[in-house]
Design an enzyme around this catalytic site. Structure first.
Site, mmCIF file in Angstrom:
data_model
loop_
_atom_site.group_PDB
_atom_site.id
_atom_site.type_symbol
_atom_site.label_atom_id
_atom_site.label_comp_id
_atom_site.label_asym_id
_atom_site.label_seq_id
_atom_site.Cartn_x
_atom_site.Cartn_y
_atom_site.Cartn_z
ATOM 1 C CG ASP A 283 53.063 14.492 36.804
ATOM 2 O OD1 ASP A 283 53.285 15.642 37.201
ATOM 3 O OD2 ASP A 283 53.436 13.468 37.417
ATOM 4 C CG ASP B 144 58.482 15.988 39.377
ATOM 5 O OD1 ASP B 144 59.566 16.090 39.955
ATOM 6 O OD2 ASP B 144 57.919 16.952 38.807
#
Length: 407
Positions: free
Chosen positions: A196, A198
């Site tokens: 991922d 963020d």
């Protein structure tokens, strides 16, 4: 009757000890049933499980071993091993093996005592303990360093669910990370790592930073927080947040990018993975504008994210194409594994939000990184106290491995 002896040799570490012992044993046709050696702070401990030939007296063999190591300043201790005891040891071969990893800034005796207490209580026997982190100077013990001790344990836990819960509670109590994973051939042979973006590769949530610039920071941050905790459907919440960005000037994207900070350990981790030939990918519920730049900055192989719609230099409040949500991330993981011709067991997935759980559960090693409580509780492993490069320890890669590679 066969003579089986456990020969332990210890003393100051120096070249030639193992050679001296085995050269004597070789003269008497000794069969080596097991051998192990460790050095801790220049002190050597060598263990040899030996079957002696019946045509020689054990005392004769041992006397010559003792003579051979005397000039090296070593001490010897010998214990007889019965055939029944040996057969019991052999019968334990093939029992499940697991790795318990302690990840923290500084290792204390309390950490070791509590972890070994829990493993023992669940019927697990420790075969080996190894330090994967590098040697720490005394003047840096109180700094934000990193440390990892790995325990190789044998046996089956009486109740795996209870064991995992106990380790999770212990990690919270001690303010450390504790991982428990099966010791399989795949552990050191993963080939693809997906992340991922963020709050994983970077320290912030980009959409929250854009919202601040648009004057709707509090509203968007609240939706983001609820989505990451799994309280809202990601795709629906994402559309709501993007809609609030309508009218934002395109130039703001560059301003926000320049302020993004990479997560601790991200660069070291990517350099190491690239050096070792791993493929890496960003699977982000954020925006391609930022994800592609982070991909290039870290030298990663693949990137998948959402395309923020912009018209006449302004954000329209819409997203082009399908939203990269939790289900899509899982699909992309499967797709990339097939493209690289590897099994899912050879993949690692890393994320912090509820929308990362599908890919974390599919990957051979799913890691919740500085994650929300829901994610941490449901992921296979979690890292909350070290940087991203702590992942290398869970892969069985030591600091020594990298020092040797770089030298």
């Amino acid at each position: 009757m066969q003579q089986i002896l456990l020969i332990n040799v210890s003393g100051d570490d120096k070249p030639g000890v193992t050679s001296a012992v085995t050269h004597v044993l070789a003269q008497y046709d000794v069969i080596i049933l097991d051998i192990g050696q460790a050095v801790i702070h220049d002190t050597l401990s060598l263990g040899v499980l030996a079957r002696l030939s019946s045509q020689y007296e054990p005392s004769q063999v041992l006397e010559e071993v003792a003579f051979a190591i005397r000039d090296l300043g070593m001490q010897m201790r010998v214990e007889p091993v019965s055939e029944a005891s040996y057969q019991t040891w052999v019968s334990q071969q093939g029992k499940p093996r697991h790795i318990v990893s302690l990840l923290t800034r500084v290792v204390s005796a309390q950490h070791i005592a509590r972890i070994t207490e829990v493993t023992s209580a669940h019927g697990l026997n420790i075969d080996k303990i190894a330090r994967l982190s590098g040697r720490t100077p005394l003047d840096r013990l109180d700094t934000d360093g990193k440390a990892c001790v790995e325990f190789s344990v044998r046996g089956e836990a009486r109740d795996l669910g209870v064991l995992r819960t106990s380790l999770l509670e212990l990690s919270t109590d001690l303010d450390v990370d504790i991982a428990y994973q099966e010791d399989t051939i795949f552990r050191r042979h993963r080939r693809l790592v997906v992340f991922d973006m963020d709050s994983t590769l970077i320290e912030s949530e980009v959409i929250d930073e854009l919202a601040i610039q648009a004057g709707v920071g509090a509203e968007v941050a609240d939706i983001t927080e609820r989505a990451m905790h799994g309280e809202l459907d990601f795709a629906d919440s994402f559309r709501q947040r993007v809609a609030l960005l309508e009218g934002l000037d395109e130039s703001v994207l560059e301003t926000v990018y320049q302020d993004l900070v990479l997560t601790e350990g991200a660069e070291h981790l990517m350099q190491t993975l690239t050096t070792l030939g791993y493929k890496t990918a960003i699977l982000s519920g954020g925006f391609t504008y930022f994800a592609e730049r982070i991909r290039q900055r870290l030298g990663m192989d693949y990137m998948f994210a959402n395309e923020l719609d912009i018209s006449d230099g302004k954000v329209t409040g819409k997203v082009s194409g399908n939203i990269v949500d939790g289900e899509r991330k899982a699909e992309l993981l499967v797709q990339l594994a097939a493209q690289e011709v590897i099994s899912l067991e050879q993949t690692i997935a890393v994320g912090d939000g509820a929308n990362d759980l599908p890919m974390l559960s599919l990957a051979g090693l799913g890691i919740a990184f500085r994650a929300k409580p829901l994610v941490r509780a449901n992921a296979k492993q979690a890292i909350s106290h070290l940087g991203l490069d702590g992942i290398l320890y869970l892969m069985g890669i030591s600091d020594r491995d990298m020092i040797s590679r770089d030298s």
